[in-house]
Write an enzyme that holds these catalytic residues in place. Structure first.
Site, short mmCIF file in Angstrom:
data_model
loop_
_atom_site.label_atom_id
_atom_site.label_comp_id
_atom_site.label_asym_id
_atom_site.label_seq_id
_atom_site.Cartn_x
_atom_site.Cartn_y
_atom_site.Cartn_z
N ASP A 168 0.85 -1.18 0.00
CA ASP A 168 0.00 0.00 0.00
C ASP A 168 0.89 1.23 0.00
OD1 ASP A 168 -2.39 -1.42 0.01
OD2 ASP A 168 -2.57 -1.40 2.18
N ASP A 197 -6.91 -1.51 -4.38
CA ASP A 197 -7.94 -1.21 -3.37
C ASP A 197 -8.96 -0.20 -3.91
OD1 ASP A 197 -6.50 -2.78 -1.56
OD2 ASP A 197 -5.48 -1.06 -0.68
#
Length: 172
Positions: A122, A141
């Site tokens: 991330d 995401d």
């Protein structure tokens, strides 16, 4: 080739593009930009690139603290992705296929991360001062979230009108 097949092929292409964009961006951030070593790159007053290793799933839930947990998450998310794939192959409306393609492509990107390196990479850090409306996330995401929101909006807002031919005539 009929229209339904074309729509499904388009869905698969969209899923593949999301997967490739996600993996390409992560590769660039890790290999070229060296985000893992730099930790944070400030881009805008409200957006940074911030290295984060996510050992869980959405919102950091179900954190995998062992190799068994990691592979259980891979299996669980792969099963969900397979369900989404089958659903997408059965859909007829392009709006639903598009939404499912976003979810499928994003899921595939995160599954590959977890299988290959043991965690999801991330990096997108949207913030306003110290307040973060989201956890740090990635392109996969975002695609999953947008796809789910489209599915929800379409299911809530686009009710099919009953066919006038099949409705019983009102009694007098």
């Amino acid at each position: 080739m009929n229209n339904a097949v074309r729509k499904r092929i388009a869905g698969l292409l969209i899923a593949a593009l999301i997967f490739l964009a996600d993996q390409g961006l992560k590769s660039w951030l890790v290999g070229t930009i060296h985000l893992q070593q730099r930790r944070v790159i400030e881009l805008l007053p409200f957006f940074n690139l911030r290295w984060t290793q996510n050992f869980g799933v959405s919102l950091g839930l179900f954190t995998a603290g062992s190799p068994e947990g990691r592979w259980a998450l891979v299996a669980m998310t792969a099963a969900i992705a397979l369900f989404v794939f089958v659903w997408m192959m059965r859909e007829r409306k392009m709006g639903d296929i598009l939404a499912l393609a976003l979810v499928l492509g994003g899921a595939a990107g995160n599954i590959r991360d977890r299988a290959e390196v043991g965690y999801v990479i991330d990096y997108a850090d949207l913030h306003f001062g110290e307040w973060r409306p989201f956890l740090i996330f990635n392109l996969a995401d975002a695609a999953i979230t947008i796809g789910v929101l489209i599915i929800l909006a379409r299911s809530l807002l686009s009710r099919e009108k009953p066919d006038a031919k099949t409705e019983p005539a009102p009694e007098s």
